[in-house]
Write a protein that holds these residues in place. Structure first.
Motif, PDB file in Angstrom:
ATOM      1  N   ASP A 160       0.831  -1.208   0.000  1.00 41.32           N
ATOM      2  CA  ASP A 160       0.000   0.000   0.000  1.00 41.32           C
ATOM      3  C   ASP A 160       0.866   1.259   0.000  1.00 41.32           C
ATOM      4  O   ASP A 160       0.581   2.228  -0.719  1.00 41.32           O
ATOM      5  CB  ASP A 160      -0.907   0.019   1.230  1.00 41.32           C
ATOM      6  N   ARG A 161       1.925   1.249   0.814  1.00 36.87           N
ATOM      7  CA  ARG A 161       2.806   2.413   0.894  1.00 36.87           C
ATOM      8  C   ARG A 161       3.469   2.699  -0.453  1.00 36.87           C
ATOM      9  O   ARG A 161       3.508   3.853  -0.916  1.00 36.87           O
ATOM     10  CB  ARG A 161       3.893   2.193   1.941  1.00 36.87           C
ATOM     11  N   VAL A 162       3.983   1.647  -1.102  1.00 34.54           N
ATOM     12  CA  VAL A 162       4.672   1.819  -2.382  1.00 34.54           C
ATOM     13  C   VAL A 162       3.710   2.374  -3.433  1.00 34.54           C
ATOM     14  O   VAL A 162       4.057   3.282  -4.193  1.00 34.54           O
ATOM     15  CB  VAL A 162       5.301   0.488  -2.842  1.00 34.54           C
ATOM     16  N   LEU A 163       2.488   1.856  -3.482  1.00 37.33           N
ATOM     17  CA  LEU A 163       1.517   2.329  -4.468  1.00 37.33           C
ATOM     18  C   LEU A 163       1.159   3.801  -4.217  1.00 37.33           C
ATOM     19  O   LEU A 163       1.098   4.606  -5.155  1.00 37.33           O
ATOM     20  CB  LEU A 163       0.261   1.465  -4.420  1.00 37.33           C
ATOM     21  N   ALA A 164       0.952   4.148  -2.950  1.00 37.86           N
ATOM     22  CA  ALA A 164       0.586   5.528  -2.623  1.00 37.86           C
ATOM     23  C   ALA A 164       1.734   6.499  -2.879  1.00 37.86           C
ATOM     24  O   ALA A 164       1.524   7.628  -3.336  1.00 37.86           O
ATOM     25  CB  ALA A 164       0.148   5.610  -1.159  1.00 37.86           C
ATOM     26  N   TYR A 216      -5.982   0.932  -4.584  1.00 41.48           N
ATOM     27  CA  TYR A 216      -5.270   2.071  -5.175  1.00 41.48           C
ATOM     28  C   TYR A 216      -5.971   2.542  -6.448  1.00 41.48           C
ATOM     29  O   TYR A 216      -6.192   3.746  -6.645  1.00 41.48           O
ATOM     30  CB  TYR A 216      -3.818   1.648  -5.471  1.00 41.48           C
ATOM     31  N   TRP A 217      -6.334   1.604  -7.305  1.00 40.58           N
ATOM     32  CA  TRP A 217      -6.975   1.913  -8.594  1.00 40.58           C
ATOM     33  C   TRP A 217      -8.275   2.688  -8.392  1.00 40.58           C
ATOM     34  O   TRP A 217      -8.576   3.618  -9.143  1.00 40.58           O
ATOM     35  CB  TRP A 217      -7.219   0.590  -9.324  1.00 40.58           C
ATOM     36  N   ASN A 218      -9.027   2.353  -7.348  1.00 36.79           N
ATOM     37  CA  ASN A 218     -10.292   3.028  -7.087  1.00 36.79           C
ATOM     38  C   ASN A 218     -10.117   4.478  -6.643  1.00 36.79           C
ATOM     39  O   ASN A 218     -11.089   5.242  -6.640  1.00 36.79           O
ATOM     40  CB  ASN A 218     -11.097   2.256  -6.038  1.00 36.79           C
ATOM     41  N   THR A 219      -8.889   4.861  -6.249  1.00 43.52           N
ATOM     42  CA  THR A 219      -8.640   6.252  -5.848  1.00 43.52           C
ATOM     43  C   THR A 219      -8.224   7.134  -7.025  1.00 43.52           C
ATOM     44  O   THR A 219      -8.122   8.355  -6.868  1.00 43.52           O
ATOM     45  CB  THR A 219      -7.526   6.320  -4.784  1.00 43.52           C
ATOM     46  N   LEU A 220      -7.971   6.518  -8.185  1.00 44.74           N
ATOM     47  CA  LEU A 220      -7.430   7.283  -9.310  1.00 44.74           C
ATOM     48  C   LEU A 220      -8.507   8.124  -9.985  1.00 44.74           C
ATOM     49  O   LEU A 220      -9.685   7.736 -10.029  1.00 44.74           O
ATOM     50  CB  LEU A 220      -6.829   6.324 -10.344  1.00 44.74           C
ATOM     51  N   PRO A 221      -8.129   9.269 -10.558  1.00 42.89           N
ATOM     52  CA  PRO A 221      -9.058  10.032 -11.394  1.00 42.89           C
ATOM     53  C   PRO A 221      -9.516   9.171 -12.570  1.00 42.89           C
ATOM     54  O   PRO A 221      -8.816   8.232 -12.976  1.00 42.89           O
ATOM     55  CB  PRO A 221      -8.213  11.216 -11.876  1.00 42.89           C
ATOM     56  N   LYS A 281      -7.671   5.979 -14.194  1.00 44.01           N
ATOM     57  CA  LYS A 281      -8.278   4.691 -13.872  1.00 44.01           C
ATOM     58  C   LYS A 281      -8.523   3.884 -15.147  1.00 44.01           C
ATOM     59  O   LYS A 281      -8.263   2.681 -15.202  1.00 44.01           O
ATOM     60  CB  LYS A 281      -9.592   4.928 -13.125  1.00 44.01           C
ATOM     61  N   THR A 282      -8.982   4.546 -16.183  1.00 42.24           N
ATOM     62  CA  THR A 282      -9.249   3.884 -17.458  1.00 42.24           C
ATOM     63  C   THR A 282      -7.954   3.411 -18.119  1.00 42.24           C
ATOM     64  O   THR A 282      -7.910   2.334 -18.733  1.00 42.24           O
ATOM     65  CB  THR A 282      -9.988   4.839 -18.408  1.00 42.24           C
ATOM     66  N   ALA A 283      -6.893   4.207 -17.993  1.00 42.16           N
ATOM     67  CA  ALA A 283      -5.618   3.880 -18.645  1.00 42.16           C
ATOM     68  C   ALA A 283      -4.798   2.860 -17.869  1.00 42.16           C
ATOM     69  O   ALA A 283      -3.870   2.249 -18.417  1.00 42.16           O
ATOM     70  CB  ALA A 283      -4.795   5.149 -18.833  1.00 42.16           C
ATOM     71  N   PHE A 284      -5.116   2.617 -16.601  1.00 38.88           N
ATOM     72  CA  PHE A 284      -4.317   1.741 -15.742  1.00 38.88           C
ATOM     73  C   PHE A 284      -4.352   0.292 -16.246  1.00 38.88           C
ATOM     74  O   PHE A 284      -5.340  -0.169 -16.800  1.00 38.88           O
ATOM     75  CB  PHE A 284      -4.847   1.801 -14.308  1.00 38.88           C
ATOM     76  N   ARG A 285      -3.235  -0.423 -16.033  1.00 36.40           N
ATOM     77  CA  ARG A 285      -3.157  -1.837 -16.392  1.00 36.40           C
ATOM     78  C   ARG A 285      -2.480  -2.646 -15.287  1.00 36.40           C
ATOM     79  O   ARG A 285      -1.493  -2.179 -14.689  1.00 36.40           O
ATOM     80  CB  ARG A 285      -2.359  -2.040 -17.693  1.00 36.40           C
ATOM     81  N   PHE A 286      -3.001  -3.855 -15.033  1.00 34.15           N
ATOM     82  CA  PHE A 286      -2.350  -4.836 -14.166  1.00 34.15           C
ATOM     83  C   PHE A 286      -1.978  -6.018 -15.044  1.00 34.15           C
ATOM     84  O   PHE A 286      -2.851  -6.751 -15.509  1.00 34.15           O
ATOM     85  CB  PHE A 286      -3.280  -5.282 -13.031  1.00 34.15           C
ATOM     86  N   HIS A 287      -0.694  -6.174 -15.310  1.00 31.73           N
ATOM     87  CA  HIS A 287      -0.206  -7.226 -16.216  1.00 31.73           C
ATOM     88  C   HIS A 287       0.404  -8.347 -15.391  1.00 31.73           C
ATOM     89  O   HIS A 287       1.422  -8.162 -14.716  1.00 31.73           O
ATOM     90  CB  HIS A 287       0.828  -6.630 -17.174  1.00 31.73           C
ATOM     91  N   HIS A 288      -0.223  -9.513 -15.450  1.00 28.62           N
ATOM     92  CA  HIS A 288       0.222 -10.694 -14.692  1.00 28.62           C
ATOM     93  C   HIS A 288       1.019 -11.605 -15.616  1.00 28.62           C
ATOM     94  O   HIS A 288       0.516 -12.051 -16.658  1.00 28.62           O
ATOM     95  CB  HIS A 288      -0.998 -11.427 -14.141  1.00 28.62           C
TER      96      HIS A 288
END
Length: 357
Positions: free
Chosen positions: A66-70, A114-119, A123-130
């Protein structure tokens, strides 16, 4: 973009970071626990870049994630942190369950918060690549079974049938990622790759293990008959593919990444011996060091990837053939024997793992 790469001090993760720093204008945050297989020397050539930052964090530590993301506010996450050696998973599956399943869950849930806090635009441009493995699919028909093997390749629709604790833990993590997309709308991408090889590979894996044993005149142990088939992918080709997916891939999609290089394990070992004989000749052939040992439990016979989707949709194809990539790899190890010694000290002395005796 600002990219958070988990497991960035590992073999594939470090190749991804080197690619991004050398070939793009993006920023990278490397989040790595620094287990035995993670080594910051793999990033020495980019560590002075103003676009690179390092955080020594375990992905299972929710507060630290959480700290790193923030703090860093990434635009995308490339999740490579994983325990990845099948033989180690046979000897000690608990760490694989903890890192690959619990760690992926922790990272996913922290990312969702974290994603839910983004503008909205971010939020639309964000990606989680596994980043996952072809081993989740189990194995394929082998030529010894007298089948037309060309008709049998892993596709993105191949049902999961993992054989080892490692591949089962990666399959579990893949399912979690898809669930977070379906249930929570997290914009995810998944890639499943074939066997990687190249520079900075920890010496427990087949190719570096054989090179180092051969140079020291030690036996070259080949499991069973050595007829297990793998599709070999040069790690720098893989790094290019991963960047292509995180920047251009379609949300919710899976892409298989392969090298178009099916080889039996004994072929790979003999090729290594022949290149070493050319580059570092000795009186007795390196092939004379090859021995067969008891196969490992549940050993998959054949992996082979159909990579046509990523080629057709994203325009990626491997640049290295097995012949060019393996020669580069052998030369790298010959030039970096000090690195090999340092990463093994105190953690691994190339002993047999995964015998399950």
């Amino acid at each position: 973009m600002k990219l958070l790469v988990t497991g960035g001090a590992g073999f594939i993760g470090s190749a991804v970071i080197r690619h991004i720093i050398h070939n793009t204008k993006d920023e990278v945050i490397n989040l790595d626990k620094l287990t035995y297989a993670g080594n910051l020397e793999s990033l020495a050539e980019v560590s002075d870049s103003e676009r690179y930052a390092f955080e020594q964090v375990d992905i299972c530590n929710r507060a630290e994630v959480d700290r790193v993301l923030a703090q860093h506010k990434p635009d995308a996450i490339m999740h490579l942190a994983a325990e990845s050696h099948v033989d180690r998973s046979i000897d000690g599956p608990a760490e694989f369950i903890e890192t690959n399943i619990v760690g992926t869950y922790t990272l996913l849930d922290a990312t969702r918060s974290y994603w839910n806090t983004l503008p909205e635009a971010k939020k639309t441009a964000f990606r989680f690549h596994h980043i996952s493995t072809d081993e989740v699919y189990g194995d394929l028909p082998h030529p010894s079974e007298k089948t037309n093997v060309e008709e049998h390749l892993f596709t993105e629709q191949t049902p999961y049938a993992p054989s080892s604790p490692y591949s089962a833990s990666k399959a579990s993590s893949d399912h979690l990622v898809r669930a977070w997309h379906r249930t929570y709308g997290l914009p995810v991408l998944i890639t499943n790759c074939s066997n990687n090889y190249g520079p900075y590979h920890f010496p427990e894996k087949l190719i570096p293990l054989m090179i180092l044993n051969a140079l020291e005149g030690k036996p070259l142990p080949v499991y069973g008959k050595g007829d297990q088939i793998r599709d070999w992918l040069f790690v720098e080709d893989h790094a290019r593919a991963l960047y292509k997916v995180v920047t251009e891939g379609k949300v919710g999609e899976t892409y298989n990444i392969g090298g178009h290089n099916e080889k039996q394990n004994i072929e790979v070992v003999n090729t290594l011996c022949d290149i070493l004989q050319e580059l570092r000749p000795q009186e007795n052939s390196y092939r004379s060091l090859v021995i067969t040992v008891t196969d490992r439990p549940g050993h998959d016979r054949r992996y082979a990837i159909d990579a046509s989707k990523i080629e057709n949709e994203l325009g990626w194809a491997p640049e290295e053939t097995f012949e060019t990539g393996i020669r580069k790899t052998v030369q790298w190890y010959l030039d970096n024997l000090d690195w090999c010694q340092r990463v093994q000290d105190g953690s691994y002395q190339r002993e047999r793992l995964g015998a399950a005796e």
